[in-house]
Design a protein around this motif. Sequence first.
Motif, PDB file in Angstrom:
ATOM      1  N   VAL A 285       0.852  -1.200   0.000  1.00 17.18           N
ATOM      2  CA  VAL A 285       0.000   0.000   0.000  1.00 17.18           C
ATOM      3  C   VAL A 285       0.887   1.249   0.000  1.00 17.18           C
ATOM      4  O   VAL A 285       1.907   1.292   0.683  1.00 17.18           O
ATOM      5  CB  VAL A 285      -0.907  -0.032   1.254  1.00 17.18           C
ATOM      6  N   SER A 438      -2.533  -9.149   5.582  1.00 19.23           N
ATOM      7  CA  SER A 438      -1.891  -7.858   5.818  1.00 19.23           C
ATOM      8  C   SER A 438      -0.639  -7.706   4.936  1.00 19.23           C
ATOM      9  O   SER A 438       0.137  -8.651   4.792  1.00 19.23           O
ATOM     10  CB  SER A 438      -1.481  -7.777   7.296  1.00 19.23           C
ATOM     11  N   CYS A 439      -0.452  -6.517   4.365  1.00 21.89           N
ATOM     12  CA  CYS A 439       0.740  -6.323   3.525  1.00 21.89           C
ATOM     13  C   CYS A 439       1.975  -6.078   4.376  1.00 21.89           C
ATOM     14  O   CYS A 439       3.092  -6.137   3.882  1.00 21.89           O
ATOM     15  CB  CYS A 439       0.525  -5.198   2.520  1.00 21.89           C
ATOM     16  N   GLY A 440       1.755  -5.777   5.650  1.00 23.82           N
ATOM     17  CA  GLY A 440       2.874  -5.652   6.579  1.00 23.82           C
ATOM     18  C   GLY A 440       3.485  -4.268   6.683  1.00 23.82           C
ATOM     19  O   GLY A 440       4.452  -4.056   7.400  1.00 23.82           O
ATOM     20  N   LYS A 441       2.908  -3.305   5.979  1.00 25.88           N
ATOM     21  CA  LYS A 441       3.537  -1.985   5.953  1.00 25.88           C
ATOM     22  C   LYS A 441       3.362  -1.220   7.272  1.00 25.88           C
ATOM     23  O   LYS A 441       4.253  -0.496   7.677  1.00 25.88           O
ATOM     24  CB  LYS A 441       2.963  -1.177   4.791  1.00 25.88           C
ATOM     25  N   CYS A 442       2.187  -1.355   7.889  1.00 28.97           N
ATOM     26  CA  CYS A 442       1.991  -0.581   9.122  1.00 28.97           C
ATOM     27  C   CYS A 442       1.742  -1.489  10.332  1.00 28.97           C
ATOM     28  O   CYS A 442       1.146  -2.554  10.214  1.00 28.97           O
ATOM     29  CB  CYS A 442       0.904   0.467   8.938  1.00 28.97           C
ATOM     30  N   SER A 483      -4.290   2.416  11.359  1.00 33.50           N
ATOM     31  CA  SER A 483      -3.853   1.657  10.173  1.00 33.50           C
ATOM     32  C   SER A 483      -3.836   2.548   8.939  1.00 33.50           C
ATOM     33  O   SER A 483      -4.587   3.518   8.837  1.00 33.50           O
ATOM     34  CB  SER A 483      -4.779   0.470   9.920  1.00 33.50           C
ATOM     35  N   LEU A 484      -3.013   2.138   7.982  1.00 31.66           N
ATOM     36  CA  LEU A 484      -2.821   2.960   6.783  1.00 31.66           C
ATOM     37  C   LEU A 484      -3.932   2.766   5.747  1.00 31.66           C
ATOM     38  O   LEU A 484      -4.246   3.665   4.984  1.00 31.66           O
ATOM     39  CB  LEU A 484      -1.458   2.602   6.184  1.00 31.66           C
ATOM     40  N   GLY A 488      -6.592  -2.783   7.661  1.00 37.08           N
ATOM     41  CA  GLY A 488      -6.475  -2.647   9.108  1.00 37.08           C
ATOM     42  C   GLY A 488      -7.605  -1.814   9.698  1.00 37.08           C
ATOM     43  O   GLY A 488      -8.118  -2.108  10.786  1.00 37.08           O
TER      44      GLY A 488
HETATM   45 FE1  SF4 Z   1      -0.707  -2.974   4.836  1.00 35.57          FE
HETATM   46 FE2  SF4 Z   1      -1.242  -1.301   6.858  1.00 35.57          FE
HETATM   47 FE3  SF4 Z   1      -3.051  -1.721   4.904  1.00 35.57          FE
HETATM   48 FE4  SF4 Z   1      -2.521  -3.578   6.725  1.00 35.57          FE
HETATM   49  S1  SF4 Z   1      -3.479  -1.567   7.075  1.00 35.57           S
HETATM   50  S2  SF4 Z   1      -2.719  -3.922   4.539  1.00 35.57           S
HETATM   51  S3  SF4 Z   1      -0.288  -3.350   6.993  1.00 35.57           S
HETATM   52  S4  SF4 Z   1      -1.029  -0.749   4.719  1.00 35.57           S
END
Ligand code: SF4
Length: 514
Positions: A285, A438-442, A483-484, A488
């Motif tokens: 993301v 989850s993409c793990g970014k945040c 969350s981003l 999330g």
């Molecule tokens: Fe990735 Fe954050 Fe979106 Fe989860 S909320 S998918 S970790 S950017």
Amino acid sequence: ITIFVPRDSTALALGANETAAAIAKEAKARGIDIKLVRNGSRGMFWLEPLVEVATDAGRIAFGPIEEHEVAGLFDAGFTAGGKHPKALGLTEEIPYLKKQERLQFVRVGITDPVSLDDYLAHEGYVGLKKAIAMEPAAIVQEVTDSGLRGRGGAAFPTGIKWKTVLGAEADQKYIACNADEGDSGTFSDRMVMEDDPFMLIEGMTIAGLAVKATEGYIYVRSEYPHSIANLNEAIDAANKAGYLGENILGSGRTFNLQVRKAAGAYVCGEETAMLESIEGKRGLVRAKPPLPALQGLFGKPTVINNVISLSAVPLILSRGATFYKDFGMGRSRGTLPMQLAGNLKYGGLVEKAFGVTLRELLYDFGGGSESGRPIRAVQVGGPLGAYMPESLFDTPFDYEAFAAVASTVGHGGLVAFDDTVDMAKQARYAMHFCAVESCGKCTPCRIGSTRGVEVMDKIIADQNRPQQIHLLRDLCDVMVTGSLCAMGNMTPFPVLSALNHFPEDFGDQKALAN
Ligand code: SF4
């Protein structure tokens, strides 16, 4: 004699190819001259494979017809309207279809999806021909006036998004169609792409003219091979006939379109992760701003819309904004193709104007639960949607009415559960889904979802429930606010709705007062 057997993947999964082959063989053996058309699905999945025969009064339907029943159909003289136990009468008179308001899905199940001639014979490309004679700003205004809002789930006004892209100065602009339909129980995008792909292609071409974009991408989930094949076939036909490519219909305008196979992650349906993926990168993301409308695909201004939003555009142009806007309620204008799934007797696609209630969809269309038990909960809007209890079944489908009860319309998917469902386990499932996808970014989403699963396991195992439920609410609060992206932000919707609407499944009543 024209006979129709669907080529939609739901029908194929239920043996439509075998039924079609048996019909061709049987007709030949009996010396009956038939034309076999492989149409799209009518969206009544419990009747697939649905065989139809064209008559002077309209098409008559028989279903479901399996391969071994074909000889019996011929014995009964079905092509001449002979009686058969699986005869359903005129297709259009089947109540499930008759009660719908099919504006967008008007051709779906009727035409041969990859036949441009069939599309043209059914009001196809009327919208594009009108758009070509209009100024870009006038096209944008027409879409704005229709009240169309993003059907992918965010419900952002489509016209406003287009206006931003039209106003951006750039040497290159793009149209990106989000067809990574990953929500549980949803299939309306798939049906458009498989069963009426020209509608989406026309909508994207009009979008290109409206914002002065010359390149378009359709990002299709990898699990949809039939969608990808039909889209590519339709794009080829549109290119050859001058409806796509350079100098569209002699207008001097250009719009090129290509299909991209998605990467197989739920998060790639998030618009900025989708852009990364189209660019050939990992589906992470992006932080906003900048808005994709200003700096999107390859850093250029980009319209990103869902399949249903873009394929509503030809109709809006051909019939006019007022026609479309006359359907619906409040600020939710037009129709929504709703997808009935889960524990329902009659699963399928129902296109209705906004304002229809959940109860009407579940009982008048869905026929109640398949199991015959009471429906206890419905998850609306995919895996990040709230679980709605019976007390909310009279909520009308309307973006604001759903938001008022802490729910979301999302992409219009409904998954029904009967009274054997354990809502604590469903809440755990939501957290687990987020942990996996989850993409793990945040941090709130990446770590929060994993901690959420652990907390849910303790609640289910009855370990210090009051404290754990308190912790769960705190965790949800952090995920919503910190969350981003929607992954999330929205995972707490199913979790909290399960907790708030079905407290009896979480054991300790006193803890819930916290
Ligand atoms: Fe990735 Fe954050 Fe979106 Fe989860 S909320 S998918 S970790 S950017």
